[in-house]
Write a protein that holds these residues in place. Structure first.
Motif, short mmCIF file in Angstrom:
data_model
loop_
_atom_site.label_atom_id
_atom_site.label_comp_id
_atom_site.label_asym_id
_atom_site.label_seq_id
_atom_site.Cartn_x
_atom_site.Cartn_y
_atom_site.Cartn_z
N CYS A 151 6.30 -77.72 61.76
CA CYS A 151 7.57 -77.12 62.17
C CYS A 151 8.45 -78.07 62.95
O CYS A 151 9.60 -77.75 63.27
N GLU A 164 12.99 -73.83 53.51
CA GLU A 164 12.50 -72.45 53.42
C GLU A 164 11.73 -72.01 54.67
O GLU A 164 11.50 -70.82 54.87
N TRP A 165 11.32 -72.99 55.48
CA TRP A 165 10.47 -72.68 56.63
C TRP A 165 11.22 -72.62 57.95
O TRP A 165 10.63 -72.32 58.98
N ALA A 166 12.52 -72.90 57.95
CA ALA A 166 13.25 -72.94 59.22
C ALA A 166 13.14 -71.63 59.98
O ALA A 166 12.84 -71.61 61.18
N ARG A 167 13.37 -70.52 59.30
CA ARG A 167 13.32 -69.22 59.97
C ARG A 167 11.90 -68.89 60.41
O ARG A 167 11.68 -68.42 61.54
N SER A 221 10.85 -70.81 63.46
CA SER A 221 11.41 -70.22 64.68
C SER A 221 10.58 -69.02 65.10
O SER A 221 10.27 -68.83 66.29
N ASP A 222 10.21 -68.20 64.13
CA ASP A 222 9.36 -67.03 64.39
C ASP A 222 8.00 -67.47 64.93
O ASP A 222 7.45 -66.87 65.85
N ARG A 230 4.17 -62.52 56.30
CA ARG A 230 5.36 -63.34 56.06
C ARG A 230 5.29 -64.18 54.79
O ARG A 230 6.32 -64.69 54.32
#
Length: 411
Positions: free
Chosen positions: A112, A118-121, A124-125, A146
Motif C-alpha cells: 500500500c 484499483e487498490w487506492a481505496r 486507505s481502508d 472486500r
C-alpha cells in the motif's frame, strides 16, 4: 527485484524475486532469473471482460477496468495478456480457513506504499482498519468482504503450473582481506561505461592489469568464491561484516552494474561436463561438488563470464527483504514474483503448492511484489523464502506443482 533465481526454471526482470541466467538483475536491478533456470540455464465457456492489452505491462495493473460492484457470478472471467481469471467461491480455495492470514498484513501495508490504481481505496481502508484487526479470522473476514477470488488459468485453460523459490543470501564478510576472507566483492570500476563488454571473470581473476583497475574498489571480502557467485546470481544480498574494531554490522550489497558479458549457468556447465545429472542440479548439489573438487572451482566459476558489481546500502528494517519490482520491500514467506502480464503487482494471491523435499502442503495468501525474466506464464510463482541457510536450502530445491488464485477488489 531482479534476481537470477537459483531454482531450476525461473528468472527476473529489469526491476527487481527466485536466478542463474541473466545475471544483470538484482533484487531490484535489471534482470533477475529463477533459481532452477539459473542453475540449468533455461531449463514449462465463460463470459469474458478483456483488460486493455495495448497498454505497456507496467501500466496494465493501473489501467485495468474496475471490478464488478458486487461479487461476480462463478464462472465469470477476466482476461489479461497471458492469463484468464475465472471467478470462484471462497470454498474453492484449498486450506483457506487454515492459513495464518494475519501474517499477510505487514506485506499488505508495504504494497500500500505504492498501491495499484484499483487498490487506492482499499489501502486507505486497510490503514484505518489495521489497528482493529486482531487475529487470523479478523483479517480473513476483512479480505472476504472486500475481495473476490479468481482461479488463474492459462489462456488455453490450463490450471496447473510451477512454483520455484528464491532468497536473499546472507554472507559473512570483512572490510579488508584477512585470514580466509580473501574473495573480493567489487564496487563499479571507473572505466565500466567506457569499455563494453568489460573484462570477463577469468580475466579479472588472472590478469594483473585488470585487477589493478579495481584496486580500491573492494566493497568487502568473503571467504568462499561460491558465496561471491551466489550474491552475483541473486543480484543482492546481506553482508554480516565484522569491522576492524570487532563490531558487527549488517548491510546490503545491492546491485550496481555488471560487465556486460553473457550470463552462463554453472549448473548447466556441470551437466555438460557429466558431473551432475539434470535432476541433481540444485545449488546445494553445486556447492557439494565444489567441496569435493577444489582444484576445479576456478574452472566452474570461469564458465560464467559475467561479473556483477555492488554498492552498499543500509538495512533499516532487518525483518524486511530487498525491494521487489513493485518498489516495496519483500516479506519472507508472504511475497512472490509473478509474470506481471498475468498478475499485477500488489495483488494478493492464494497459493496451493508444496514445500521441497518434504512435499508438505504450502497453502497461503501472499502478495505479488516482484518479477523475473524466467517468471513467465499464467500459473507461475517464485516464492521468496527470506535469507539465511534454511531459506537457501529451500529456494535451491524448490520446483513444485502449483495452482493459484488472485484476490481482486470488488469495487
Amino acid at each position: 527485484m531482479v534476481h537470477h533465481t537459483m531454482r531450476m526454471s525461473s528468472a527476473i526482470a529489469p526491476r527487481a524475486s527466485s536466478r542463474i541466467t541473466h545475471m544483470a538483475m538484482s533484487f531490484r536491478s535489471a534482470a533477475r532469473l529463477a533459481w532452477p533456470a539459473l542453475i540449468l540455464g533455461a531449463l514449462a465457456a465463460c463470459s469474458s471482460v478483456p483488460l486493455d492489452d495495448r497498454v505497456p505491462v507496467e501500466d496494465k495493473a493501473a489501467k485495468a477496468p474496475a471490478p464488478p460492484a458486487s461479487a461476480p457470478s462463478p464462472g465469470t472471467a477476466l482476461l489479461r495478456s497471458r492469463a484468464r481469471w475465472v471467478a470462484v467461491d471462497w470454498n474453492d480455495l484449498p486450506g483457506w480457513d487454515s492459513d495464518r492470514t494475519s501474517e499477510l498484513w505487514p506485506a499488505l501495508m508495504r504494497s500500500c506504499e505504492k498501491p495499484p490504481f484499483e487498490w487506492a481505496r482499499l489501502c486507505s481502508d486497510a490503514r484505518k482498519s489495521g489497528a482493529s484487526l486482531a487475529g487470523d479470522a479478523a483479517v480473513r473476514t476483512w479480505l472476504q468482504q472486500r475481495l473476490s477470488p479468481y482461479r488463474v488459468e492459462s489462456l488455453e485453460g490450463a490450471t496447473d503450473g510451477l512454483a520455484t523459490g528464491y532468497f536473499e543470501p546472507l554472507v559473512e564478510a570483512r572490510r579488508t582481506a584477512q585470514g580466509p576472507f580473501r574473495v573480493p566483492l567489487y564496487m563499479t570500476p571507473a572505466d565500466l561505461a567506457t569499455r563494453k563488454p568489460w573484462w570477463t571473470r577469468q580475466q579479472l581473476d588472472t590478469q594483473a592489469g585488470v585487477q589493478a583497475q579495481l584496486k580500491g574498489h573492494e566493497l568487502a571480502f568473503v571467504a568462499d568464491p561460491l558465496d561471491a557467485l551466489i550474491l552475483q546470481i541473486q543480484g543482492s544480498g546481506r553482508l554480516q561484516i565484522t569491522e576492524a574494531d570487532g563490531t558487527r554490522k549488517l548491510v546490503r550489497a545491492a546491485f550496481a552494474g555488471h560487465n556486460d558479458q553473457p550470463y552462463k549457468s554453472v549448473g548447466k556447465w556441470l551437466i555438460e561436463q557429466g558431473e551432475l545429472k539434470p535432476e541433481q542440479a540444485s545449488w546445494p548439489a553445486i556447492k557439494a561438488w565444489a567441496r569435493m573438487n577444489p582444484k576445479r572451482v576456478n574452472e566452474l566459476l570461469w564458465s560464467n563470464p559475467r561479473v556483477v558489481f555492488f554498492k552498499e546500502e543500509p538495512i533499516p528494517d532487518p525483518a524486511a527483504g530487498p525491494r521487489g519490482a513493485q518498489g516495496v520491500p519483500l516479506s519472507p514467506g508472504r511475497s512472490i514474483a509473478v509474470d506481471a502480464q498475468s498478475v499485477p503487482y500488489g495483488t494478493p494471491v492464494w497459493l496451493d503448492t508444496t514445500e521441497p523435499l518434504s512435499n508438505t502442503p504450502l497453502r497461503r495468501v501472499v502478495l505479488a511484489q516482484d518479477t523475473g525474466t524466467a517468471i513467465t506464464g499464467a500459473v507461475r510463482a517464485d516464492y521468496f523464502w527470506g535469507w539465511g541457510e534454511q531459506a537457501e536450502q529451500q529456494a535451491g530445491r524448490m520446483k513444485q506443482p502449483l495452482r493459484m488464485w488472485v484476490l481482486w477488489p470488488r469495487s
